[in-house]
Scaffold this active site. Structure first.
Site, PDB file in Angstrom:
ATOM      1  N   ARG A  30      -0.827  -4.408   3.809  1.00 55.84           N
ATOM      2  CA  ARG A  30      -0.035  -4.287   5.040  1.00 55.84           C
ATOM      3  C   ARG A  30      -0.680  -3.299   6.003  1.00 55.84           C
ATOM      4  O   ARG A  30      -1.032  -2.196   5.607  1.00 55.84           O
ATOM      5  CB  ARG A  30       1.387  -3.853   4.690  1.00 55.84           C
ATOM      6  CG  ARG A  30       2.005  -4.845   3.706  1.00 55.84           C
ATOM      7  CD  ARG A  30       3.474  -4.688   3.529  1.00 55.84           C
ATOM      8  NE  ARG A  30       3.942  -5.764   2.651  1.00 55.84           N
ATOM      9  CZ  ARG A  30       5.193  -5.954   2.283  1.00 55.84           C
ATOM     10  NH1 ARG A  30       6.132  -5.138   2.740  1.00 55.84           N
ATOM     11  NH2 ARG A  30       5.518  -6.957   1.494  1.00 55.84           N
TER      12      ARG A  30
ATOM     13  N   ARG B  79       4.776   4.582   2.113  1.00 50.17           N
ATOM     14  CA  ARG B  79       4.296   3.562   3.044  1.00 50.17           C
ATOM     15  C   ARG B  79       2.781   3.536   2.983  1.00 50.17           C
ATOM     16  O   ARG B  79       2.114   4.415   3.521  1.00 50.17           O
ATOM     17  CB  ARG B  79       4.777   3.883   4.464  1.00 50.17           C
ATOM     18  CG  ARG B  79       4.591   2.760   5.467  1.00 50.17           C
ATOM     19  CD  ARG B  79       5.222   3.075   6.810  1.00 50.17           C
ATOM     20  NE  ARG B  79       6.670   3.207   6.722  1.00 50.17           N
ATOM     21  CZ  ARG B  79       7.521   2.179   6.689  1.00 50.17           C
ATOM     22  NH1 ARG B  79       7.067   0.944   6.744  1.00 50.17           N
ATOM     23  NH2 ARG B  79       8.815   2.384   6.599  1.00 50.17           N
TER      24      ARG B  79
ATOM     25  N   GLU C 248      14.150   1.643   0.537  1.00 49.51           N
ATOM     26  CA  GLU C 248      14.059   0.206   0.263  1.00 49.51           C
ATOM     27  C   GLU C 248      12.983  -0.088  -0.784  1.00 49.51           C
ATOM     28  O   GLU C 248      11.825   0.311  -0.640  1.00 49.51           O
ATOM     29  CB  GLU C 248      13.730  -0.526   1.558  1.00 49.51           C
ATOM     30  CG  GLU C 248      13.671  -2.034   1.383  1.00 49.51           C
ATOM     31  CD  GLU C 248      13.211  -2.744   2.655  1.00 49.51           C
ATOM     32  OE1 GLU C 248      13.505  -2.247   3.764  1.00 49.51           O
ATOM     33  OE2 GLU C 248      12.564  -3.795   2.512  1.00 49.51           O
TER      34      GLU C 248
ATOM     35  N   SER D 258      13.729  -6.755  -1.429  1.00 51.65           N
ATOM     36  CA  SER D 258      14.242  -7.497  -0.295  1.00 51.65           C
ATOM     37  C   SER D 258      14.408  -8.958  -0.697  1.00 51.65           C
ATOM     38  O   SER D 258      13.437  -9.640  -0.980  1.00 51.65           O
ATOM     39  CB  SER D 258      13.256  -7.360   0.866  1.00 51.65           C
ATOM     40  OG  SER D 258      13.829  -7.860   2.026  1.00 51.65           O
TER      41      SER D 258
ATOM     42  N   ARG E 215       6.555   2.017  -4.706  1.00 54.54           N
ATOM     43  CA  ARG E 215       7.916   2.532  -4.529  1.00 54.54           C
ATOM     44  C   ARG E 215       8.640   2.675  -5.862  1.00 54.54           C
ATOM     45  O   ARG E 215       9.494   3.555  -6.038  1.00 54.54           O
ATOM     46  CB  ARG E 215       8.698   1.665  -3.547  1.00 54.54           C
ATOM     47  CG  ARG E 215       8.134   1.835  -2.146  1.00 54.54           C
ATOM     48  CD  ARG E 215       8.998   1.276  -1.054  1.00 54.54           C
ATOM     49  NE  ARG E 215       8.308   1.474   0.238  1.00 54.54           N
ATOM     50  CZ  ARG E 215       8.791   1.072   1.404  1.00 54.54           C
ATOM     51  NH1 ARG E 215       9.962   0.448   1.464  1.00 54.54           N
ATOM     52  NH2 ARG E 215       8.117   1.293   2.509  1.00 54.54           N
TER      53      ARG E 215
END
Length: 423
Positions: free
Chosen positions: A259, A274, A348, A351, A389
RNA sequence: GGAGAGGUGGCAGAGCGGCUGAAUGCGCCACAUUGCUAAUGUGGUGUCCCUUCACGGGGACCCCGGGUUCGAAUCCCGGCCUCUCCGCCA
């Protein structure tokens, strides 16, 4: 992509859906283009029909008459060319707009502008209260030589990292546990390319719009690095007509995810939260076009991930993502946010999305039902475990006063039976 | 990287520039026949778009995109993919 016929017959629904997602969508322009496109196509069809008939006449005519007859057809030829050039322009603009029309969010999607308006559905587990000063995953990682952010950045720029020793092993343990758990639930494990064609990015709904978030090869290769295995898994059967008897298809893949994180400067700059690259186990379901069944799958894939978090003893909450925080493609999305002590909040980690036939239309992913009819499939996906994460959550929630990390029971098997890291 | 071959319907496999949406075989579906099964016979069997209340009518698609031609699955150019041989290599 929505069905153009659906837009034609329910323009207000489409407009309201876009408004709920806080997205631009010029439905009127689409209807206009659709109308003139159909007119142009009809005109072309008529011309071609004439041309075909005339062609037959030439074929049957005596050789000496042919030249004359053919001469008469020249006008038709240029007329047809003009007509099709005009039609192509209309169609190009129509397609462009169609690719940007958002799916209509479900009734149950809450109104709202951004993630602040997401609605908490439930909480599981109590965030632990520590009787010592809590360390962040960065502190824990660095004290054991497990995490090397400086060298990660030297190798690959900011938002990159190096995992060493037990933390590297812990990453593999979580991923393998996630994969094994899904296989145990009947999912088929798949290894897929993480470098895919632009067309596949369009098909799954990431392009147009998400180009800035994806790493792309230069012009020598029409390839992009995927941000999730959702892309190749969902697109696995693109351009095919599946046998309805083979559905639902439940797939799971462990892959690297890339990403760019454009537009996040200054946001979550510390640690593993991140990053540009991580490992993720992803679940995808492909099934028949039945909204009821899609909703059942949606709850099921959400539950799969909750079970993993529970087994790993990680407190979390589930939120119903609001309209403004939904992507173009999703009909509804549930995020799972896992407790992260250093953030003093939930972050988060998962998802879960359902799309109905939005992706399938773009992908031309279809099946033949029992009635013999061909329809577009429904698709869904959810994170099972995203490496970085999950490592944050595991390290921080299960840390001891001395900075060790307690290994939850299901992972011990993958770590030589150890209950603490370092042992 | 060098040299060749090829991409046609669910599969296999034909296809002179016009009569080919496409022969033939297999598979599949229906019907017939047959104690059951098997075998056999007959018919049917792609996707998409437009139009029609409907019956139907028209159009597109033989990997993709351009071009030549009155007309292209068939000829030309570009791209993508597959296969074979050589080289290189995790």
């Amino acid at each position: 992509m929505l069905d153009l016929k659906f837009i034609r017959s329910h323009p207000e629904l489409v407009k309201a859906g876009a408004a709920k997602k806080r997205m631009e969508c010029d439905v009127e322009r689409i209807l206009e283009l659709d109308e003139s496109n159909r007119q142009a196509m009809q005109a072309m069809d008529e011309l071609r029909s004439k041309q075909k008939q005339a062609g037959k006449a030439i074929a049957e005519a005596a050789p000496e008459e042919r030249a004359q007859l053919a001469q008469n057809q020249k006008g038709l030829k240029t007329e047809l060319k003009e007509c099709s050039e005009g039609q192509a322009l209309i169609e190009a603009e129509l397609n462009e707009l169609m690719l940007r029309v958002p799916s209509v969010p479900a009734e149950e999607v809450p109104e709202g502008v951004d993630d602040g308006d997401n609605v908490e559905l439930r909480k599981w587990g109590e965030p632990r209260s520590f009787d010592f000063s809590v360390r962040s995953h960065i502190e824990i990682g660095e004290m054991h030589g497990w995490l090397d952010i400086v060298r990660g950045a030297r190798l690959a720029g900011s938002r990159n990292y190096v995992l060493k020793g037990d933390l590297c092993l812990l990453e593999h343990a979580v991923l393998r546990y996630a994969l094994d758990t899904m296989v145990g639930k009947g999912y088929t494990a798949v290894t897929v390319p993480t470098l895919v064609r632009t067309q596949t990015m369009v098909g799954t709904g990431y392009f147009p719009g998400g180009e800035d978030q994806a790493y792309r090869c230069d012009e020598r290769d029409d390839l992009c690095l995927v941000g999730t295995a959702e892309v190749p898994l969902t697109a696995l059967y693109q351009d095919e007509i599946l046998d309805g008897a083979d559905l639902p298809m439940r797939l799971v893949s462990s892959s690297t995810c890339y990403r760019r994180e454009a537009g996040t400067y200054g946001k979550d700059t510390k640690g593993l939260y991140r990053v540009h690259q991580f490992q993720k186990v992803e679940q995808v379901v492909i099934d028949v076009a039945d909204e009821g069944r899609s909703i059942e799958h949606h709850l099921a894939i959400l539950d799969n991930s909750e079970q993993i978090l529970q087994a790993l003893e990680l407190p979390y909450r589930v939120v119903n993502v609001c309209g403004g925080d939904l992507g173009q493609a999703q009909v509804q999305k549930f995020d799972i946010e896992t407790w992260m002590p250093s953030r003093e909040g939930y972050g988060e980690t998962h998802s879960a999305s359902r799309f109905y036939d939005f992706q399938s239309r773009r992908l031309s992913l279809r099946y033949r039902g029992e009635d013999g009819k061909v329809r577009h499939c429904h698709t869904l996906n959810n994170t099972v475990a995203a490496s970085t994460r999950m490592l944050i959550a595991l390290m921080e929630n299960h840390q001891t006063a001395s900075g060790q990390v307690r290994v939850p029971e299901p992972l011990q098997l993958y770590l030589g039976g150890r209950e603490l890291l370092p042992a």
